[in-house]
Design a protein around this motif. Sequence first.
Motif, PDB file in Angstrom:
ATOM      1  N   GLY A   8       0.779  -1.225   0.000  1.00 31.35           N
ATOM      2  CA  GLY A   8       0.000   0.000   0.000  1.00 31.35           C
ATOM      3  C   GLY A   8       0.810   1.273   0.000  1.00 31.35           C
ATOM      4  N   ASP A   9       1.982   1.264  -0.647  1.00 28.71           N
ATOM      5  CA  ASP A   9       2.794   2.469  -0.779  1.00 28.71           C
ATOM      6  C   ASP A   9       2.895   2.867  -2.244  1.00 28.71           C
ATOM      7  N   LEU A  10       3.006   4.168  -2.486  1.00 29.31           N
ATOM      8  CA  LEU A  10       3.324   4.693  -3.807  1.00 29.31           C
ATOM      9  C   LEU A  10       4.805   5.013  -3.870  1.00 29.31           C
ATOM     10  N   VAL A  11       5.411   4.778  -5.029  1.00 36.40           N
ATOM     11  CA  VAL A  11       6.811   5.092  -5.256  1.00 36.40           C
ATOM     12  C   VAL A  11       6.898   5.929  -6.525  1.00 36.40           C
ATOM     13  N   ARG A  12       7.735   6.952  -6.484  1.00 35.59           N
ATOM     14  CA  ARG A  12       7.883   7.830  -7.651  1.00 35.59           C
ATOM     15  C   ARG A  12       9.359   8.087  -7.905  1.00 35.59           C
ATOM     16  N   ALA A  47      -7.372   9.801 -18.042  1.00 34.22           N
ATOM     17  CA  ALA A  47      -7.134  10.922 -18.945  1.00 34.22           C
ATOM     18  C   ALA A  47      -7.215  12.256 -18.213  1.00 34.22           C
ATOM     19  N   ALA A  48      -7.988  12.310 -17.130  1.00 34.83           N
ATOM     20  CA  ALA A  48      -8.089  13.531 -16.333  1.00 34.83           C
ATOM     21  C   ALA A  48      -6.938  13.687 -15.355  1.00 34.83           C
ATOM     22  N   GLY A  49      -6.042  12.667 -15.283  1.00 34.22           N
ATOM     23  CA  GLY A  49      -4.888  12.738 -14.395  1.00 34.22           C
ATOM     24  C   GLY A  49      -5.117  12.169 -13.018  1.00 34.22           C
ATOM     25  N   ASP A  50      -6.247  11.480 -12.798  1.00 33.33           N
ATOM     26  CA  ASP A  50      -6.527  10.886 -11.491  1.00 33.33           C
ATOM     27  C   ASP A  50      -5.840   9.536 -11.346  1.00 33.33           C
ATOM     28  N   LEU A  51      -5.382   9.275 -10.143  1.00 35.12           N
ATOM     29  CA  LEU A  51      -4.733   8.003  -9.824  1.00 35.12           C
ATOM     30  C   LEU A  51      -5.775   7.027  -9.284  1.00 35.12           C
ATOM     31  N   ILE A  85      -6.198   3.029  -7.901  1.00 31.28           N
ATOM     32  CA  ILE A  85      -5.461   1.883  -7.384  1.00 31.28           C
ATOM     33  C   ILE A  85      -6.399   0.683  -7.300  1.00 31.28           C
ATOM     34  N   GLY A  86      -5.899  -0.474  -7.750  1.00 28.68           N
ATOM     35  CA  GLY A  86      -6.636  -1.723  -7.625  1.00 28.68           C
ATOM     36  C   GLY A  86      -6.035  -2.590  -6.540  1.00 28.68           C
ATOM     37  N   PHE A  87      -6.874  -3.118  -5.657  1.00 25.62           N
ATOM     38  CA  PHE A  87      -6.450  -3.965  -4.541  1.00 25.62           C
ATOM     39  C   PHE A  87      -6.913  -5.401  -4.790  1.00 25.62           C
ATOM     40  N   GLU A  88      -6.064  -6.362  -4.419  1.00 30.64           N
ATOM     41  CA  GLU A  88      -6.339  -7.757  -4.767  1.00 30.64           C
ATOM     42  C   GLU A  88      -6.956  -8.574  -3.638  1.00 30.64           C
ATOM     43  N   GLN A  89      -6.313  -8.625  -2.481  1.00 26.01           N
ATOM     44  CA  GLN A  89      -6.795  -9.516  -1.424  1.00 26.01           C
ATOM     45  C   GLN A  89      -8.239  -9.206  -1.037  1.00 26.01           C
ATOM     46  N   ARG A  90      -8.548  -7.920  -0.957  1.00 24.54           N
ATOM     47  CA  ARG A  90      -9.908  -7.451  -0.697  1.00 24.54           C
ATOM     48  C   ARG A  90     -10.272  -6.518  -1.844  1.00 24.54           C
ATOM     49  N   PRO A  91     -10.913  -7.066  -2.894  1.00 18.50           N
ATOM     50  CA  PRO A  91     -11.032  -6.352  -4.176  1.00 18.50           C
ATOM     51  C   PRO A  91     -11.705  -4.990  -4.043  1.00 18.50           C
ATOM     52  N   ARG A  92     -10.979  -3.968  -4.487  1.00 17.14           N
ATOM     53  CA  ARG A  92     -11.479  -2.597  -4.507  1.00 17.14           C
ATOM     54  C   ARG A  92     -10.805  -1.836  -5.635  1.00 17.14           C
ATOM     55  N   LEU A  93     -11.494  -0.860  -6.196  1.00 17.45           N
ATOM     56  CA  LEU A  93     -10.915   0.152  -7.071  1.00 17.45           C
ATOM     57  C   LEU A  93     -11.176   1.499  -6.422  1.00 17.45           C
ATOM     58  N   TRP A  94     -10.096   2.203  -6.079  1.00 19.22           N
ATOM     59  CA  TRP A  94     -10.224   3.482  -5.386  1.00 19.22           C
ATOM     60  C   TRP A  94      -9.526   4.574  -6.180  1.00 19.22           C
ATOM     61  N   SER A  95     -10.203   5.717  -6.304  1.00 20.74           N
ATOM     62  CA  SER A  95      -9.602   6.878  -6.942  1.00 20.74           C
ATOM     63  C   SER A  95      -9.075   7.826  -5.870  1.00 20.74           C
ATOM     64  N   TYR A  96      -7.812   8.205  -6.008  1.00 19.06           N
ATOM     65  CA  TYR A  96      -7.174   9.122  -5.063  1.00 19.06           C
ATOM     66  C   TYR A  96      -7.079  10.541  -5.613  1.00 19.06           C
ATOM     67  N   PRO A 101      -9.880   8.167  -0.382  1.00 17.73           N
ATOM     68  CA  PRO A 101     -10.177   7.822  -1.767  1.00 17.73           C
ATOM     69  C   PRO A 101     -11.670   7.629  -1.994  1.00 17.73           C
ATOM     70  N   SER A 102     -12.058   7.753  -3.255  1.00 16.51           N
ATOM     71  CA  SER A 102     -13.444   7.523  -3.656  1.00 16.51           C
ATOM     72  C   SER A 102     -13.570   6.130  -4.260  1.00 16.51           C
ATOM     73  N   PRO A 103     -14.487   5.298  -3.760  1.00 19.32           N
ATOM     74  CA  PRO A 103     -14.643   3.954  -4.327  1.00 19.32           C
ATOM     75  C   PRO A 103     -15.282   4.004  -5.703  1.00 19.32           C
ATOM     76  N   LEU A 104     -14.819   3.127  -6.598  1.00 16.49           N
ATOM     77  CA  LEU A 104     -15.354   2.986  -7.940  1.00 16.49           C
ATOM     78  C   LEU A 104     -15.939   1.588  -8.097  1.00 16.49           C
ATOM     79  N   PRO A 105     -16.795   1.368  -9.105  1.00 20.92           N
ATOM     80  CA  PRO A 105     -17.288   0.011  -9.351  1.00 20.92           C
ATOM     81  C   PRO A 105     -16.135  -0.964  -9.553  1.00 20.92           C
ATOM     82  N   VAL A 106     -16.261  -2.162  -9.012  1.00 19.69           N
ATOM     83  CA  VAL A 106     -15.194  -3.155  -9.068  1.00 19.69           C
ATOM     84  C   VAL A 106     -15.723  -4.413  -9.742  1.00 19.69           C
TER      85      VAL A 106
END
Length: 323
Positions: free
Chosen positions: A93-97, A142-146, A148-159, A169-174
């Motif tokens: 759950g870390d971001l690297v840049r 395309a709007a520049g939003d990040l 993230i997809g999670f595997e063990q507990r399936p989620r798609l979250w927009s940060y 984060p805002s939850p998206l349909p998964v």
Amino acid sequence: MRRLAAVGLTLMLGACAGPGGMSEPWRGSADGWTPVAAEIRTVGLGVPGGVRLAPGVRYAGGVRIVAPTGDRLHGLSDLKLADGDVIAVTDAGDLVRGRLAFDRRGRLAGLSGLRLRGLTGEDGRAFPTKADGDAESLAITAAGDLVIGFEQRPRLWSYGPLDALRDRPSPLPVPPVPPGNEGLEALAAGPDGLRAAAEGGGVWDCAPARCAEIAPPPSTPPAVGDWRVTGMDRDPAGDGWFIVERLYREPFDMRARLRRMDASGRPGPVLATLSLPSTTDNFEGVAAVAGATGTRLYILSDDNDNPRQRTLLLAFDLDSRKP
């Protein structure tokens, strides 16, 4: 992703690791990013015999990221590119840049300015367990939003925007994928939303309202040692998608391959295959960017914080005149 018992890979994967230096420090972490130090070494494709490249595909350089055991700079599971920076996510759950560096021929030769920040849950706090933070995929819309997809507990979250990430984060349909190691593994932004794939099979296109099945999961679950989709990105030329796949058979057989995927989710031509005795590892991420003469693909390996594995970032160029 499933942790690999990569016993005995150290000697066989160690070929062609060249000299390198420490990554440059990044000054200023008021935006939430913290500088991290790592040794960056250039790598080649290693001993001949295990690499197969399709016509029009050529190796374009690579680096190894070396961090101390137990450091947070491990377990890198996916990547995308933004403004010349690599944006990666770890399975903790870390971001690297970091900023890509190239030699005079334009080949990948370095990575500098590495920094890291922890992702947070819907409550704005750090993840309570590793399973909660098991991020395996990312996309930049395309709007520049990040996203993230999670595997063990399936989620798609927009940060939100990459340069102004939100703590909540805002939850998206998964997609309807199972929890655990057969779940959500690959993610990419497309012209009409997101495309997601599960390690156990299945491809979905996700719009703001729902996820639609494009290619169904197999009726029989994949066996241990089968090829698995582990990363995905859209072709910048707009003609389909690219995927990276992994195959692992204990104790020594670890392979990766790059291939195309069409709009219907069907795998297409294989572009590159990496296997022993050449350079290979547990590749889980792919990013595609437009180049002067075609497309450049970057692939990233997850070392599982295992000293017998490596974190590799390799580049391949695709001639636009070839399939």
